[in-house]
Design a protein around this motif. Structure first.
Motif, PDB file in Angstrom:
ATOM      1  N   ASN A  17      -0.714  -5.099   3.830  1.00  0.00           N
ATOM      2  CA  ASN A  17      -1.596  -6.249   3.784  1.00  0.00           C
ATOM      3  C   ASN A  17      -2.675  -6.217   4.849  1.00  0.00           C
ATOM      4  N   SER A  18      -2.953  -5.116   5.407  1.00  0.00           N
ATOM      5  CA  SER A  18      -4.012  -5.128   6.409  1.00  0.00           C
ATOM      6  C   SER A  18      -5.148  -4.239   5.952  1.00  0.00           C
ATOM      7  N   SER A  19      -6.283  -4.430   6.576  1.00  0.00           N
ATOM      8  CA  SER A  19      -7.452  -3.653   6.200  1.00  0.00           C
ATOM      9  C   SER A  19      -7.201  -2.188   6.488  1.00  0.00           C
ATOM     10  N   TYR A  20      -6.325  -2.005   7.428  1.00  0.00           N
ATOM     11  CA  TYR A  20      -5.999  -0.665   7.826  1.00  0.00           C
ATOM     12  C   TYR A  20      -5.562   0.174   6.641  1.00  0.00           C
ATOM     13  N   ASN A  21      -4.864  -0.490   5.727  1.00  0.00           N
ATOM     14  CA  ASN A  21      -4.289   0.256   4.619  1.00  0.00           C
ATOM     15  C   ASN A  21      -5.287   0.642   3.562  1.00  0.00           C
ATOM     16  N   GLU A  22      -6.446   0.081   3.658  1.00  0.00           N
ATOM     17  CA  GLU A  22      -7.362   0.221   2.529  1.00  0.00           C
ATOM     18  C   GLU A  22      -7.673   1.678   2.246  1.00  0.00           C
ATOM     19  N   ALA A  23      -8.084   2.366   3.311  1.00  0.00           N
ATOM     20  CA  ALA A  23      -8.425   3.769   3.141  1.00  0.00           C
ATOM     21  C   ALA A  23      -7.196   4.562   2.727  1.00  0.00           C
ATOM     22  N   VAL A  24      -6.085   4.131   3.278  1.00  0.00           N
ATOM     23  CA  VAL A  24      -4.839   4.812   2.976  1.00  0.00           C
ATOM     24  C   VAL A  24      -4.519   4.721   1.502  1.00  0.00           C
ATOM     25  N   PHE A  25      -4.737   3.547   0.979  1.00  0.00           N
ATOM     26  CA  PHE A  25      -4.395   3.383  -0.421  1.00  0.00           C
ATOM     27  C   PHE A  25      -5.302   4.207  -1.302  1.00  0.00           C
ATOM     28  N   SER A  26      -6.542   4.294  -0.902  1.00  0.00           N
ATOM     29  CA  SER A  26      -7.412   5.112  -1.737  1.00  0.00           C
ATOM     30  C   SER A  26      -6.950   6.571  -1.677  1.00  0.00           C
ATOM     31  N   ALA A  27      -6.425   6.948  -0.514  1.00  0.00           N
ATOM     32  CA  ALA A  27      -5.881   8.299  -0.419  1.00  0.00           C
ATOM     33  C   ALA A  27      -4.655   8.442  -1.314  1.00  0.00           C
ATOM     34  N   ALA A  28      -3.845   7.390  -1.315  1.00  0.00           N
ATOM     35  CA  ALA A  28      -2.650   7.420  -2.157  1.00  0.00           C
ATOM     36  C   ALA A  28      -3.039   7.542  -3.617  1.00  0.00           C
ATOM     37  N   ASN A  29      -4.093   6.841  -3.934  1.00  0.00           N
ATOM     38  CA  ASN A  29      -4.596   6.859  -5.291  1.00  0.00           C
ATOM     39  C   ASN A  29      -4.973   8.283  -5.672  1.00  0.00           C
ATOM     40  N   LEU A  30      -5.616   8.922  -4.723  1.00  0.00           N
ATOM     41  CA  LEU A  30      -6.049  10.291  -4.924  1.00  0.00           C
ATOM     42  C   LEU A  30      -4.856  11.187  -5.220  1.00  0.00           C
ATOM     43  N   GLN A  88       4.796   2.719   3.540  1.00  0.00           N
ATOM     44  CA  GLN A  88       4.882   2.944   4.975  1.00  0.00           C
ATOM     45  C   GLN A  88       4.652   4.417   5.307  1.00  0.00           C
ATOM     46  N   LYS A  89       5.210   5.266   4.460  1.00  0.00           N
ATOM     47  CA  LYS A  89       5.059   6.697   4.688  1.00  0.00           C
ATOM     48  C   LYS A  89       3.586   7.083   4.656  1.00  0.00           C
ATOM     49  N   ILE A  90       2.909   6.558   3.650  1.00  0.00           N
ATOM     50  CA  ILE A  90       1.493   6.874   3.516  1.00  0.00           C
ATOM     51  C   ILE A  90       0.738   6.371   4.738  1.00  0.00           C
ATOM     52  N   ARG A  91       1.105   5.170   5.150  1.00  0.00           N
ATOM     53  CA  ARG A  91       0.395   4.579   6.276  1.00  0.00           C
ATOM     54  C   ARG A  91       0.602   5.428   7.525  1.00  0.00           C
ATOM     55  N   LEU A  92       1.867   5.798   7.741  1.00  0.00           N
ATOM     56  CA  LEU A  92       2.167   6.568   8.939  1.00  0.00           C
ATOM     57  C   LEU A  92       1.468   7.914   8.923  1.00  0.00           C
ATOM     58  N   SER A  93       1.520   8.574   7.754  1.00  0.00           N
ATOM     59  CA  SER A  93       0.936   9.910   7.705  1.00  0.00           C
ATOM     60  C   SER A  93      -0.562   9.830   7.933  1.00  0.00           C
ATOM     61  N   SER A  94      -1.196   8.799   7.386  1.00  0.00           N
ATOM     62  CA  SER A  94      -2.644   8.710   7.568  1.00  0.00           C
ATOM     63  C   SER A  94      -2.973   8.348   9.008  1.00  0.00           C
ATOM     64  N   ALA A  95      -2.102   7.530   9.621  1.00  0.00           N
ATOM     65  CA  ALA A  95      -2.335   7.196  11.021  1.00  0.00           C
ATOM     66  C   ALA A  95      -2.227   8.446  11.871  1.00  0.00           C
ATOM     67  N   LEU A  96      -1.253   9.258  11.519  1.00  0.00           N
ATOM     68  CA  LEU A  96      -1.043  10.501  12.267  1.00  0.00           C
ATOM     69  C   LEU A  96      -2.256  11.414  12.115  1.00  0.00           C
ATOM     70  N   LEU A  97      -2.690  11.561  10.875  1.00  0.00           N
ATOM     71  CA  LEU A  97      -3.828  12.451  10.613  1.00  0.00           C
ATOM     72  C   LEU A  97      -5.093  11.923  11.265  1.00  0.00           C
ATOM     73  N   GLY A  98      -5.200  10.597  11.302  1.00  0.00           N
ATOM     74  CA  GLY A  98      -6.423  10.013  11.828  1.00  0.00           C
ATOM     75  C   GLY A  98      -6.471   9.969  13.340  1.00  0.00           C
ATOM     76  N   SER A  99      -5.339  10.189  13.980  1.00  0.00           N
ATOM     77  CA  SER A  99      -5.325  10.033  15.429  1.00  0.00           C
ATOM     78  C   SER A  99      -6.172  11.117  16.078  1.00  0.00           C
ATOM     79  N   SER A 100      -6.795  10.745  17.182  1.00  0.00           N
ATOM     80  CA  SER A 100      -7.754  11.661  17.799  1.00  0.00           C
ATOM     81  C   SER A 100      -7.062  12.916  18.313  1.00  0.00           C
ATOM     82  N   LYS A 101      -5.801  12.763  18.693  1.00  0.00           N
ATOM     83  CA  LYS A 101      -5.071  13.918  19.228  1.00  0.00           C
ATOM     84  C   LYS A 101      -4.969  15.024  18.174  1.00  0.00           C
ATOM     85  N   ILE A 102      -4.515  14.610  17.028  1.00  0.00           N
ATOM     86  CA  ILE A 102      -4.361  15.586  15.951  1.00  0.00           C
ATOM     87  C   ILE A 102      -5.705  16.177  15.582  1.00  0.00           C
TER      88      ILE A 102
END
Lengths: 453, 443
Positions: free
Chosen positions: A331-344, B44-58
């Motif tokens: 439910n956060s904006s943070y997920n938006e890009a993530v979801f589009s990636a998931a969609n991909l 959650q998995k997707i969120r975590l993986s994208s956070a990991l990939l997006g982090s400046s360290k990685i």
């Protein structure tokens, strides 16, 4: 023989029915039959099959216990039929009032979104003359808006539903006597007015709020609905079919029956013509215009011609609506890009063709998609436009005249979800649907149910 | 379910109809909860993986490794498998970086433009459309849950190259014409188009369709496979090299738009996309602000949030709190309900616990323009009022005489000193004051 009232009551689910009874027992407009308000004759004729309650509170408690029994689902389970019997022969044996009948219909509508067939009408300003507007507008501004640079928008009527009902009544009451019931469906941001046209007595006042003839009051031909979605220039009307008059005409004989049928149609036309007048105000007059959309689902109507986001209900543009609602946990904006990636990632598993189908039709599982149950395509010049697909899903009506000139042709698609079906067809049988030639209005993009080529 | 049970009637003790149903319902419930859990974990998995990939360290690590491998490409000892893994990682990191950039642009500018490829055959060959995306800081469910989400709206234009018929010189202009949009109906898009993006008379109908293919910003060459949502989050001023852009005015500034009108008209084709975008953004933002202010009022008064279908348009038909509903003793300021009455949020309806009813009218900027408050006299005989309206369903009948206008309260709600905050946001203090006055007068 079950009466018409009992029949319409039994359309509802058990819980809804009990809720309705509880609300009736509180309402001043629905007089129940109680031991405290029956007269001597009624007391004499009492058979105690359904024992009358002492007071309104008792009645309410009674129905509340019915409800609780239902949820425990073990003890003496009072079935829906019992409750209907109790309503018709017991607590409201004197008859159900107009407002009760109306509330039954609205309960049924809330339970089943596709109960009625709606058509959307657009409200357009009556004075389209731009010169006139240019003259009028500045003077109005000078009068009212001294502080604000912008005024409240004028492109849709700023009128409340209650006011609309009053105005409508004022307009049609010399010609049409009806019972009005206003209902708010707040989940859809929508107010619906139900008109029950009172038969045969256009000039007599309503003496009682209980119709003498329950069947006539529930006759679908006499009922029409006007839905007013909040703050947008559309009105939906539902003028249900005239099924019952046909039956009546077999019983009655000759010209009288037909005249009464004509009467109802004419009355409905009067009401329709009065809608824009009732919404109008001095300096702001409206006219109705067709929008080529007719559908059964009220929710679909609000999605296609409503006050929310429009244009994302199907077709190629539906993917503009981000983020996809597949994983509603985020439910956060943070997920938006993530979801589009998931969609991909979801889409990567598909073939080239399937990808294209996805792109053309959009996500059919999305919650913001409107189902259309019937789509009519009218093709005027078939021979000049050979790329109209001839693959149909469920029913095909060809109205081809035997002339060799280009003739208008009508194709009707019908089913629970026409565009969903077309997508499925395109997905499974690539040979049947040529995506390179499938026009965009057949992907549900235009949101119309009547297409003219 | 029933089939499996009936196929083994001997092994299981005879079940009654009810037990069958119970068991079935139970299992269904379990399946549903498990499914929900799976969906949650996956998200959650997707969120975590994208956070990991997006982090400046990685990102840095990958950059460094890239440099290394570029330097010593010859002596790379890594096997085929490792190389393909690296390639995949590179791609993933790259796309994540791209996504992050897009997000930053959206947050920073609020309005972004992107090329949109319409896959319909009607537009074959000329299918690149110009999309404009408006991101507003969102309130997806009444300002409570999705405070941080962006609410986005789109207008998609197509470009039409048109040569004015009267013009003898070889001068063809490119016009923008709206192709598709997702702007709510209560925003008067038509008049905005008329004002800022007027089309010549000949283009009003759909017949003229030739599109300017020579669009020079090179976005069409972006590999489509890279992102399915082919938005390239690029600032408007970069992307649309359009005649008549004045980069001076800010989004809040109405006056600027007005002052730019003369410049707008001098643009080559009379269209001013920049002014159009600002005006539309202004409309959207003021609507959002009103809705959020009302949500804030509700929150402060201790009311549950209205789940507003208006904003997202994609919630399911859910049971929302009715705007006529009243709430229990947990609310503050003696208020039992505050809600907007219409989707455009120009009107607020307030119900006090003593059955007083107020309607406030807001202005475009969210100022309280007018207020009408009716109180109910305590001496009122309840049955009389009911009879008055009984005849015509819920339609409003005659005005019951037991109601009286509460002019004091109205004045409190609308009164404005120049220094005071007259906007909806400042309504809370005034509601507090209203409560005091009501208590004093024993209304």
């Amino acid at each position: 023989m079950p009466s018409a009232v009992a029949k319409s009551l039994s359309r509802l689910s058990r819980d809804k029915l009990i809720d309705l009874c509880v609300s009736w027992s509180k309402s001043a407009q629905c007089d129940p039959y109680l031991t405290t308000n029956r007269n001597l004759i009624e007391a004499d004729e009492e058979d105690y099959l359904h024992e009358p309650a002492e007071s309104r509170d008792d009645l309410k408690n009674l129905y509340t216990t019915f409800k609780q029994n239902g949820s425990f689902a073990d003890l003496e389970n009072v079935s829906k039929k019992d409750i209907v019997d109790r309503i018709v022969d017991g607590d409201w044996r004197r008859g159900l009032s107009y407002s009760q009948l109306a509330s039954i219909d609205f309960a049924a509508l809330e339970e089943n979104d596709t109960n009625l067939r709606w058509s959307a009408l657009k409200l357009v300003p009556l004075t389209r003359n731009s010169d006139e507007q240019a003259i009028q507008r500045p003077s109005k501004r000078r009068k009212t808006g001294h502080t604000t640079s912008k005024t409240i928008p004028q492109h849709y009527p700023q009128i409340t539903a209650a006011e609309f009902v009053q105005q409508l009544k004022a307009h049609i009451s010399p010609l049409v006597k009806a019972h009005y019931h206003l209902h708010r469906i707040s989940a859809l941001n929508l107010s619906v007015v139900r008109l029950c046209i009172v038969p045969n007595t256009p000039f007599a006042p309503l003496s009682t709020n209980i119709p003498r003839n329950g069947k006539a009051a529930l006759d679908s031909a006499r009922i029409m609905y006007i839905a007013l979605p909040d703050s947008c220039p559309y009105v939906y009307v539902s003028i249900s079919g005239a099924s019952t008059p046909n039956r009546q005409s077999t019983r009655k004989t000759g010209p009288k029956a037909t005249s009464s049928k004509v009467d109802v149609t004419a009355t409905k036309r009067i009401v329709l013509e009065a809608i824009p007048k009732a919404l109008s105000r001095p300096q702001q007059r409206w006219a109705l215009q067709s929008t080529e959309l007719t559908a059964k689902s009220l929710r679909g109507m609000t999605l296609l011609r409503g006050n929310g986001k429009v244009g994302v209900t199907g077709g190629a543009f539906s993917r503009l609506e981000a983020p996809p609602q597949k994983a509603s946990g985020g439910n956060s904006s943070y997920n938006e890009a993530v979801f589009s990636a998931a969609n991909l990632r979801d889409i990567e598993g598909l073939t080239e063709h399937e990808k294209l189908v996805e792109r053309r039709f959009g996500d059919m599982a999305a919650t913001n998609r409107a189902n259309l149950d019937r789509v009519q395509v009218r093709v005027h010049s078939l021979f000049h436009q050979p790329n109209v697909p001839k693959k149909k899903r469920k029913h095909i009506d060809h109205d081809m005249s035997p002339a060799d000139e280009p003739m208008p042709m009508m194709i009707t698609f019908s089913g629970t979800d026409v565009f969903g079906g077309l997508k499925e067809l395109a997905m499974k049988h690539p040979t049947l649907v040529d995506l390179g030639k499938l026009p965009r209005h057949l992907t549900g993009e235009a949101g119309t149910s009547t297409i003219t080529l | 379910m029933a089939a499996t049970l009936s196929s083994s009637p001997f092994s299981s003790p005879p079940l009654t109809q009810k037990a069958h149903g119970d068991l079935e319902a139970q299992l269904d419930d379990q399946i549903l909860t498990i499914r929900a859990e799976i969906a949650k974990l996956r998200a959650q998995k997707i969120r975590l993986s994208s956070a990991l990939l997006g982090s400046s360290k990685i990102q840095k690590c990958v950059q460094a490794r890239k440099l290394d491998s570029a330097k010593g490409a010859a002596q790379s000892t890594a096997g085929e498998a490792a190389r393909s893994l690296h390639a995949r990682l590179d791609r993933a990191v790259e796309s994540q970086k791209y996504e992050n950039d897009v997000k930053i642009h959206r947050l920073a500018y609020g309005v972004t433009a992107f090329p949109f490829t319409d896959p319909s055959p009607e537009r074959a060959g000329e299918s690149t459309l110009t999309g404009v995306r408006f991101d507003l800081s969102g309130w997806n469910s009444g300002g409570m849950k999705n405070e941080s989400a962006l609410d986005s709206y789109f207008v998609v234009f197509r470009r039409i190259r048109h040569q004015r018929s009267g013009n003898s010189a070889q001068e063809a202009n490119t016009y923008l014409k709206v192709h598709h949009h997702t702007i709510p109906a209560h925003i008067d898009l038509e008049s905005l188009f008329e004002k800022y993006l007027p089309l010549p008379q000949e283009l009003q109908d759909d017949s003229a369709m030739d599109i300017d293919d020579t669009d020079g910003n090179g976005n069409g060459s972006r590999p489509q496979s890279e992102s399915f949502n082919d938005d390239s989050g690029i600032d408007v001023t970069q992307d649309i090299n359009f005649d008549g852009i004045n980069g001076t005015s800010s989004a809040d500034d109405n006056a600027n738009i007005a002052s730019n009108t003369t410049q707008m008209m001098t643009a080559k084709n009379g269209q001013n996309l920049h002014a159009f975008i600002l005006a539309l953004l202004d409309d959207l933002q003021s609507w959002h602000n009103r809705v959020r202010a009302i949500a804030y009022l509700r929150k402060s008064a201790g009311l549950p949030p209205l789940s507003s279908r208006v904003s997202t348009g994609n919630e399911q038909m859910s049971v929302t709190p009715d705007s006529n509903e009243t709430f229990g003793p947990s609310t503050k300021y003696s208020i039992s309900n505050v809600a907007q009455t219409t989707a455009d949020a120009y009107q607020i309806r307030i119900v006090w616990k003593n059955d007083a009813l107020g309607l406030l009218k807001l202005s475009y900027e969210g100022r309280v323009d007018r207020a009408v408050v009716y109180g109910v006299k305590k001496v009122m005989d309840s049955s009389r009022g009911a009879e008055n309206t009984s005849k015509e369903g819920n339609a409003p009948g005659s005005q019951p005489t037991d109601h009286e206008r509460l002019h004091d309260i109205e004045r409190i709600l609308t009164f404005a000193e120049p220094s005071q905050n007259t906007k909806v946001q400042g309504l809370l203090e005034r509601l507090k004051y209203c409560e005091e006055v009501m208590c004093q007068n024993k209304i």
